[in-house]
Design an enzyme around this catalytic site. Structure first.
Site, mmCIF file in Angstrom:
data_model
loop_
_atom_site.group_PDB
_atom_site.id
_atom_site.type_symbol
_atom_site.label_atom_id
_atom_site.label_comp_id
_atom_site.label_asym_id
_atom_site.label_seq_id
_atom_site.Cartn_x
_atom_site.Cartn_y
_atom_site.Cartn_z
ATOM 1 C CD GLU A 167 -67.269 19.044 -0.353
ATOM 2 O OE1 GLU A 167 -67.172 19.379 -1.553
ATOM 3 O OE2 GLU A 167 -67.469 19.877 0.558
ATOM 4 C CG ASP B 207 -65.511 18.778 5.454
ATOM 5 O OD1 ASP B 207 -66.540 18.296 4.939
ATOM 6 O OD2 ASP B 207 -64.586 19.258 4.766
#
Length: 437
Positions: A164, A97
């Site tokens: 994350e 991400d």
């Protein structure tokens, strides 16, 4: 950018025999492919919980390298498995991400992407924490190890992890059966790009590496009224100020000087006008530590201090502050034996001048969760330098300030960083897998 399709020549390169002594040359020969992948990922970032296209690209790359791939594990999580005979099982993880940051690096492939977040707000998107480097290193390592199957034995589990930055992805993948539906690892490894280390160098801390982190919200109640008549109110702004000051004792007077702890109040919100005493205030905090008992003491202490301060101004118990803890992740602990062994291996392979002993930092990583399951799998996350050499030297002399991770100006030096990441991760993986007889 058009999606890169693996051609016949590329497939031949992947399947050609590559020996450990030739690793640097093999990575160099593969760099153009990896740079194109990195550029694509950098140009097309996706924020947490929206990594659909990124995950599809990572899944496709792993399939092309010969892995058995499962998608949509714990959201957009990707799991690639390669079995290569008897031997240890090794999991290698990369997070996928990006962040809601407007890129200002000036790179020719700078991100101009925007998206709508989960609150309905249009936000810019950038890989400001280097997850594009992480994914590129993962794929580079997958390609090298696939080409070196005659040199290792065991099972590789390579994962692309979502969310994350929201510390949600690791937990989601574990809950969906990462260690039960797929081969259970004997070791877990990951890397994270560093904004303070020369590109291509690596470093690691033995034991605690990153911190416990908790996001804390404290809703404070009061009795509002006119600013000219404060005696008729219970001022939540004053109460909030008293709480902020009292919280400092949690670190200075209740935590051993030998234990690390941080309680930072990052935001105070209250009121609407100069002469109105509000009936509420809101504190936002980040709380960080390493040891679990210190973490509990800090969180319990915040609620205790808030309640005591509310009592001191005469608020009844049903109006005491309400504390909410969210986006929590435990400390990342590098298994000491495993860390020492990988450190020695990398020092021999890369040279002692490129491998560094580091101290723990107060940042956080949900990679920590992979070693916190019942299996207690030994794990290691190491840092990969991303700073251009000239900038690093200038910073050492005090002539330049380096942008940090999450900065709009953070831009790793792509070639040495990617090559260093693949070389370090591949070398570490070979040291943890079995050897072909």
């Amino acid at each position: 950018m058009k999606k890169i399709i693996m051609g016949t020549a590329l497939a031949a390169c992947l399947n050609a025999p590559v020996f450990a002594s030739d690793l640097t040359d093999a990575i160099g020969a593969d760099y153009d492919y990896l740079k194109a992948l990195y550029t694509h990922l950098h140009l097309n970032p996706e924020i947490s919980l929206q990594e659909e296209k990124t995950a599809a690209r990572i899944a496709g790359e792993l399939r092309a390298a010969g892995f058995d791939v499962t998608e949509n594990v714990g959201g957009f999580g990707v799991v690639g498995v390669m079995r290569n005979g008897e031997g240890p099982t090794l999991m290698i993880r990369a997070d996928m991400d990006a962040l809601p940051v407007a890129e200002q690096t000036g790179l020719p492939y700078a991100s101009t992407v925007t998206t709508v977040d989960d609150k309905g707000k249009t936000v810019p998107v950038m890989h400001a924490c280097g997850h594009d480097i992480h994914m590129t290193s993962l794929i580079g390592t997958a390609r090298r190890l696939a080409a070196m199957k005659d040199q290792w034995s065991g099972t590789l589990v390579m994962i692309g992890q979502p969310a994350e930055e929201r510390v949600l992805g690791a937990e989601a993948m574990i809950e969906e059966g990462l260690f039960s539906k797929f081969p259970k690892p004997d070791h877990n490894i990951a890397l994270h790009v560093s904004a303070g280390m020369k590109a291509g160098d690596v470093g690691m801390a033995k034991g605690y590496a990153l911190a416990n982190v908790d996001t804390v919200d404290l809703a404070i109640k009061g009795v509002g009224g006119h600013g000219a008549y404060p005696h008729t109110t219970k001022d939540p702004v004053v109460l909030a100020a008293q709480i902020v000051v009292a919280l400092q004792t949690l670190v200075s007077r209740e935590t051993s000087p030998l234990d690390a702890a941080v309680v930072t109040v990052g935001s105070i919100h209250a009121g609407t006008k100069h002469n109105i005493i509000s009936n509420s205030a809101h504190l936002q905090m980040t709380v960080r530590s390493y040891k679990d008992d210190v973490r509990k003491r800090l969180l319990d202490g915040i609620q205790r201090i808030a309640n005591a301060q509310a009592l001191s101004v005469g608020l009844p118990e049903d109006m005491w502050p309400t504390m909410t803890v969210s986006e929590s992740t435990p400390a990342t602990y590098n298994d000491p034996d495993m860390t020492g062994a990988v450190f020695d291996t990398l020092s021999d392979a890369l040279g002692e001048d490129r491998v560094h002993v580091l101290t723990p930092v107060m940042g956080a990583e949900d990679f920590a969760l992979y070693s916190r399951t019942e299996e207690k799998i030994p794990s290691l996350i190491f840092w990969l330098g991303g700073v251009p050499e000239a900038d690093f030297k200038a910073a050492e002399k005090g002539e330049k300030k380096l942008p940090s991770l999450h900065s709009a100006f953070f831009a790793p030096d792509a070639e040495p960083t990617i090559k260093g990441g693949v070389e370090a991760m591949t070398t570490a993986a070979l040291s943890l897998l079995g050897k072909k007889e």
